[in-house]
Design an enzyme around this catalytic site. Structure first.
Site, mmCIF file in Angstrom:
data_model
loop_
_atom_site.group_PDB
_atom_site.id
_atom_site.type_symbol
_atom_site.label_atom_id
_atom_site.label_comp_id
_atom_site.label_asym_id
_atom_site.label_seq_id
_atom_site.Cartn_x
_atom_site.Cartn_y
_atom_site.Cartn_z
ATOM 1 N N LYS A 142 0.761 -1.190 0.022
ATOM 2 C CA LYS A 142 -0.034 -0.092 -0.113
ATOM 3 C C LYS A 142 0.813 1.425 -0.028
ATOM 4 O O LYS A 142 0.630 2.140 -0.859
ATOM 5 C CB LYS A 142 -0.749 -0.045 1.206
ATOM 6 C CG LYS A 142 -1.758 -1.133 1.303
ATOM 7 C CD LYS A 142 -2.738 -1.106 2.589
ATOM 8 C CE LYS A 142 -2.017 -1.224 3.795
ATOM 9 N NZ LYS A 142 -1.237 -2.485 4.315
ATOM 10 N N ARG A 157 11.982 -5.747 4.748
ATOM 11 C CA ARG A 157 11.587 -4.524 4.199
ATOM 12 C C ARG A 157 12.705 -3.507 5.119
ATOM 13 O O ARG A 157 12.865 -3.817 6.436
ATOM 14 C CB ARG A 157 10.297 -4.116 4.806
ATOM 15 C CG ARG A 157 10.068 -2.433 4.722
ATOM 16 C CD ARG A 157 8.577 -2.387 4.906
ATOM 17 N NE ARG A 157 7.758 -2.563 6.134
ATOM 18 C CZ ARG A 157 6.634 -2.242 6.348
ATOM 19 N NH1 ARG A 157 5.804 -1.750 5.326
ATOM 20 N NH2 ARG A 157 6.178 -3.038 7.441
ATOM 21 N N ARG A 165 -0.336 -9.108 13.414
ATOM 22 C CA ARG A 165 -0.907 -7.950 12.204
ATOM 23 C C ARG A 165 -1.768 -8.746 11.494
ATOM 24 O O ARG A 165 -2.792 -8.175 11.213
ATOM 25 C CB ARG A 165 0.114 -7.304 11.887
ATOM 26 C CG ARG A 165 0.791 -6.077 12.706
ATOM 27 C CD ARG A 165 2.109 -5.577 12.356
ATOM 28 N NE ARG A 165 1.993 -4.806 11.084
ATOM 29 C CZ ARG A 165 2.947 -4.542 10.293
ATOM 30 N NH1 ARG A 165 4.195 -5.183 10.688
ATOM 31 N NH2 ARG A 165 3.060 -3.981 9.280
HETATM 32 P P1 G5P Z 1 0.377 0.519 8.931
HETATM 33 O O1 G5P Z 1 1.739 1.649 8.597
HETATM 34 O O2 G5P Z 1 -0.452 1.134 8.195
HETATM 35 P P2 G5P Z 1 0.296 -1.921 7.468
HETATM 36 O O3 G5P Z 1 0.098 -3.167 8.384
HETATM 37 O O4 G5P Z 1 -1.116 -1.672 7.300
HETATM 38 O O5 G5P Z 1 0.984 -0.441 8.373
HETATM 39 P P3 G5P Z 1 2.415 -1.629 6.060
HETATM 40 O O6 G5P Z 1 3.502 -2.669 6.761
HETATM 41 O O7 G5P Z 1 2.861 -0.459 6.076
HETATM 42 O O8 G5P Z 1 0.752 -1.712 6.368
HETATM 43 P P4 G5P Z 1 2.298 -1.782 3.241
HETATM 44 O O9 G5P Z 1 2.209 -0.321 3.297
HETATM 45 O O10 G5P Z 1 1.201 -2.453 2.790
HETATM 46 O O11 G5P Z 1 2.619 -2.215 4.717
HETATM 47 O O12 G5P Z 1 3.641 -2.137 2.232
HETATM 48 P P5 G5P Z 1 4.778 -1.569 1.935
HETATM 49 O O13 G5P Z 1 5.660 -1.034 2.697
HETATM 50 O O14 G5P Z 1 4.413 -0.420 0.798
HETATM 51 O O15 G5P Z 1 5.664 -2.663 1.247
HETATM 52 C C1 G5P Z 1 6.268 -3.875 2.080
HETATM 53 C C2 G5P Z 1 7.360 -4.379 1.597
HETATM 54 O O16 G5P Z 1 7.020 -5.238 0.309
HETATM 55 C C3 G5P Z 1 8.535 -3.262 1.046
HETATM 56 O O17 G5P Z 1 9.783 -4.059 1.382
HETATM 57 C C4 G5P Z 1 8.321 -2.978 -0.307
HETATM 58 O O18 G5P Z 1 9.429 -2.640 -1.024
HETATM 59 C C5 G5P Z 1 7.765 -4.434 -0.779
HETATM 60 N N1 G5P Z 1 6.823 -4.212 -1.971
HETATM 61 C C6 G5P Z 1 5.863 -3.396 -2.006
HETATM 62 N N2 G5P Z 1 5.313 -3.406 -3.128
HETATM 63 C C7 G5P Z 1 5.800 -4.698 -3.645
HETATM 64 C C8 G5P Z 1 5.329 -5.255 -4.891
HETATM 65 O O19 G5P Z 1 4.517 -4.924 -5.772
HETATM 66 N N3 G5P Z 1 5.969 -6.487 -5.159
HETATM 67 C C9 G5P Z 1 7.017 -6.694 -4.426
HETATM 68 N N4 G5P Z 1 7.847 -8.197 -4.734
HETATM 69 N N5 G5P Z 1 7.254 -6.319 -3.183
HETATM 70 C C10 G5P Z 1 6.709 -5.162 -2.930
HETATM 71 O O20 G5P Z 1 0.037 0.588 10.324
HETATM 72 C C11 G5P Z 1 1.257 0.299 11.145
HETATM 73 C C12 G5P Z 1 0.281 0.110 12.780
HETATM 74 O O21 G5P Z 1 -0.437 1.390 12.853
HETATM 75 C C13 G5P Z 1 -1.541 1.823 13.634
HETATM 76 C C14 G5P Z 1 -1.591 -0.023 13.882
HETATM 77 O O22 G5P Z 1 -1.104 -0.161 15.090
HETATM 78 C C15 G5P Z 1 -0.951 -0.730 12.689
HETATM 79 O O23 G5P Z 1 -0.413 -2.207 13.145
HETATM 80 N N6 G5P Z 1 -2.644 1.890 12.700
HETATM 81 C C16 G5P Z 1 -3.956 1.811 12.762
HETATM 82 N N7 G5P Z 1 -4.655 1.464 14.059
HETATM 83 C C17 G5P Z 1 -6.022 1.622 13.992
HETATM 84 N N8 G5P Z 1 -6.555 1.958 12.728
HETATM 85 C C18 G5P Z 1 -5.984 2.566 11.761
HETATM 86 N N9 G5P Z 1 -6.605 2.933 10.634
HETATM 87 C C19 G5P Z 1 -4.711 2.313 11.807
HETATM 88 N N10 G5P Z 1 -3.608 2.823 11.067
HETATM 89 C C20 G5P Z 1 -2.456 2.394 11.486
HETATM 90 MG MG MG Z 2 2.539 1.235 4.692
#
Ligand code: G5P
Ligand code: MG
Length: 214
Positions: free
Chosen positions: A15, A129, A173
């Site tokens: 995302k 990551r 998570r």
């Molecule tokens: P976050 O920060 O919102 P998450 O768990 O939703 O955290 P996260 O971990 O940030 O999501 P992402 O953004 O979906 O993951 O993924 P990313 O960072 O882009 O990519 C992950 C890895 O994969 C990277 O190494 C990247 O290079 C690789 N990658 C990306 N795209 C691709 C692809 O297309 N192909 C491949 N092969 N690799 C790829 O939330 C964190 C915490 O904040 C709180 C909670 O405690 C949560 O746990 N929080 C909330 N709590 C309640 N309600 C809400 N609305 C909340 N929002 C946040």
């Molecule tokens: Mg993220």
């Protein structure tokens, strides 16, 4: 026409990576609730103090706090010409509150991009990551030719692993995603606004797929 996107899917699905690319492409702001909370933790604000232990345990921050944060972001002038919402809504309560926010802001048109990647691949991605603590750039040890302990290629700051990317926290998570968050997509499917994307390709392939769908 204004582009308003909600990027939805499990942790580590891509995302944040796609949000940054799409925000640049469309010239609209990217609101990541996780990034907002991490900035509050880093700054040591009251919100940050409240959120830190919850985030480090992989749990969800309370709905009322998150809803107020998003209301404020979307009502700001920056969001007037469109926006990308990343990481919100994550509960049905948040989704219903977002409908009220959209009604109040007279927003009628938006899309939900629903990313799908299986749990095993997610665990591998998050284990690999690294992020730049200064600019928030996202990297992966598998394809970004970096090393653990390496530096951000654009600003030189040492890259770090997110506190919640430890394998046991990632499992929690994912558990919460399946138990609480996943149902939110059905709420949007009933509204006919969901586009599902296979998130398993490369970053470029996924980006092209999303832009074609839009
Ligand atoms: P976050 O920060 O919102 P998450 O768990 O939703 O955290 P996260 O971990 O940030 O999501 P992402 O953004 O979906 O993951 O993924 P990313 O960072 O882009 O990519 C992950 C890895 O994969 C990277 O190494 C990247 O290079 C690789 N990658 C990306 N795209 C691709 C692809 O297309 N192909 C491949 N092969 N690799 C790829 O939330 C964190 C915490 O904040 C709180 C909670 O405690 C949560 O746990 N929080 C909330 N709590 C309640 N309600 C809400 N609305 C909340 N929002 C946040
Ligand atoms: Mg993220």
């Amino acid at each position: 026409m204004e582009t308003r996107l909600i990027l939805f899917g499990p942790p580590g699905v891509g995302k944040g990576t796609q949000a940054k690319l799409l925000a640049e492409h469309f010239g609209i702001p990217h609101f990541s609730t996780g990034d907002i909370l991490r900035a509050a933790v880093a700054a040591g604000t009251e919100l940050g103090k409240k959120a830190r232990t919850i985030m480090d345990a992989g749990k969800l921050v309370p709905d009322d706090i998150m809803i107020n944060l998003v209301r404020e972001a979307l009502a700001s002038s920056r969001a007037a010409k469109g926006f990308i919402l990343d990481g919100f809504p994550r509960t049905l309560e948040q989704a219903k509150a977002l409908s009220v926010i959209f009604r109040d802001l007279k927003i009628l048109r938006f899309h939900v991009v629903n990313f799908e990647v299986d749990d095993e691949e997610i665990i591998r991605r998050l284990d690999n990551r690294l992020i730049c603590p200064k600019e928030g750039k996202i990297f992966n040890l598998e394809f970004d030719s970096l090393e653990k302990g390496g530096q951000c290629p654009s600003c030189g700051v040492p890259l770090v692993q997110r506190e919640d990317d430890k394998p046991e926290t990632v499992r929690e998570r994912l558990r919460i995603y399946h138990a609480t968050t996943k149902v939110v997509v059905d709420f949007y499917k009933q509204q006919g606004v969901v586009m599902t994307v296979d998130g398993t390709g490369t970053v470029d392939v996924v980006n092209r797929e999303i832009r074609m769908m839009l």
